[in-house]
Design an enzyme around this catalytic site. Structure first.
Site, mmCIF file in Angstrom:
data_model
loop_
_atom_site.group_PDB
_atom_site.id
_atom_site.type_symbol
_atom_site.label_atom_id
_atom_site.label_comp_id
_atom_site.label_asym_id
_atom_site.label_seq_id
_atom_site.Cartn_x
_atom_site.Cartn_y
_atom_site.Cartn_z
ATOM 1 C CG HIS A 1 6.547 0.894 1.531
ATOM 2 N ND1 HIS A 1 7.435 1.890 1.223
ATOM 3 C CD2 HIS A 1 6.144 0.369 0.347
ATOM 4 C CE1 HIS A 1 7.554 1.984 -0.091
ATOM 5 N NE2 HIS A 1 6.786 1.067 -0.632
ATOM 6 C CD GLU B 1 9.185 7.005 3.989
ATOM 7 O OE1 GLU B 1 8.827 8.069 3.440
ATOM 8 O OE2 GLU B 1 8.641 5.906 3.755
ATOM 9 C CG HIS C 1 6.657 4.200 -2.700
ATOM 10 N ND1 HIS C 1 5.582 3.351 -2.513
ATOM 11 C CD2 HIS C 1 6.584 5.117 -1.688
ATOM 12 C CE1 HIS C 1 4.896 3.732 -1.458
ATOM 13 N NE2 HIS C 1 5.476 4.808 -0.945
ATOM 14 C CG HIS D 1 10.012 1.386 4.617
ATOM 15 N ND1 HIS D 1 9.326 1.751 5.755
ATOM 16 C CD2 HIS D 1 9.600 2.256 3.652
ATOM 17 C CE1 HIS D 1 8.536 2.777 5.493
ATOM 18 N NE2 HIS D 1 8.689 3.113 4.215
#
Length: 208
Positions: A48, A171, A58, A52
Site C-alpha cells: 500500500h 488510493e 486487504h 495503490h
C-alpha cells in the site's frame, strides 16, 4: 494531442507510509563495478505504498487477491470531480452531478496538502455513498487520500460498503494538478498472486 498526466506518488525513502507500515527502501545489490556489466537494485515496500489499489483481501479474509481482479477495471474512461463538501464525502455532496454511466470516478479533495507527510485527518467516504455510486454504474473509486475510511477506523465501513456494491478502490492518487473532466485512466496493479494490494503507475489523458 493530449499528453498523459502522471498521477502517481514518486516512490523513495521520503514517500510517506501508513504509521507503522514498512517504509520504502531501494538499494543496489549488485553494482556495475561488482558485476562487470550492470547495476541491479532491490526494493522493500508495503503493498500500500504510494498510489495503490486495494484488493478485497486487504479487509476480507475471503476476498479476492490482486491477481484475481479484472484488469479492465483499471483501464478506460474515467471522470475526475472536485469535492466541495466538509468533514466527509456523502451522496448529497455529489447529488448535483450527473454521474450516470461513469464507471471510474476519481474524487479530488485537495485535503492531503503535503504529500511528503502522512495526513493526520482526511475527509472519509460515508458508507451510504456506496449504493449511490453503484446505482450510477461506478466500479472503481479513486481518491487523492490514503484511505476511504477515517484513519483511526478498525471496522473500515466504507471499504466493506464499497466491496458489497462491487466498487473497487484506488488510493493516494495525485490529483492537485488535474482539472475536473473526462479522462482515459491507466492504473494497472502488479500481477501479485497472493497480495492484498499493489502499487500502481497511474496516468490520465484528457478526452475531448
Amino acid at each position: 494531442m493530449s499528453e498523459w498526466i502522471d498521477i502517481s506518488l514518486p516512490l523513495s525513502a521520503e514517500t510517506p507510509v501508513w504509521p507503522g507500515d514498512t517504509p520504502f527502501s531501494y538499494r543496489l545489490t549488485w553494482t556495475k563495478a561488482e558485476s562487470g556489466s550492470v547495476n541491479v537494485g532491490q526494493i522493500t515496500l508495503s503493498t500500500h505504498t504510494g498510489t495503490h489499489i486495494d484488493a478485497p483481501y486487504h479487509f476480507d479474509d475471503e476476498g479476492k487477491r490482486v491477481l484475481d481482479l479484472d484488469v479492465h477495471l483499471y483501464i478506460g474512461p474515467a471522470r475526475v470531480i472536485q469535492w466541495e463538501g466538509e468533514g466527509s464525502i456523502r451522496p448529497k455532496d455529489l447529488a448535483a452531478m450527473d454521474l450516470t454511466g461513469v464507471k471510474r470516478l476519481l474524487i479530488r479533495t485537495g485535503a492531503w496538502s503535503d504529500p511528503c507527510r502522512f495526513p493526520k485527518t482526511i475527509p472519509h467516504i460515508e458508507p451510504e455513498l456506496a449504493p449511490f455510486l453503484a446505482e450510477k454504474g461506478v466500479r472503481l473509486l479513486g481518491l487523492d487520500l490514503p484511505s476511504v475510511d477515517p484513519l483511526d477506523s478498525k471496522e473500515l465501513p466504507a471499504h466493506h460498503a464499497l466491496h458489497r456494491r462491487g466498487i473497487h478502490i484506488l488510493e493516494s492518487a495525485v490529483l492537485d494538478q488535474v482539472e475536473p473532466g473526462e479522462y482515459e485512466l491507466v492504473a494497472l496493479p502488479l500481477p501479485l498472486k497472493e497480495a492484498d494490494g499493489s502499487p500502481v503507475r497511474a496516468v490520465l489523458k484528457r478526452i475531448g
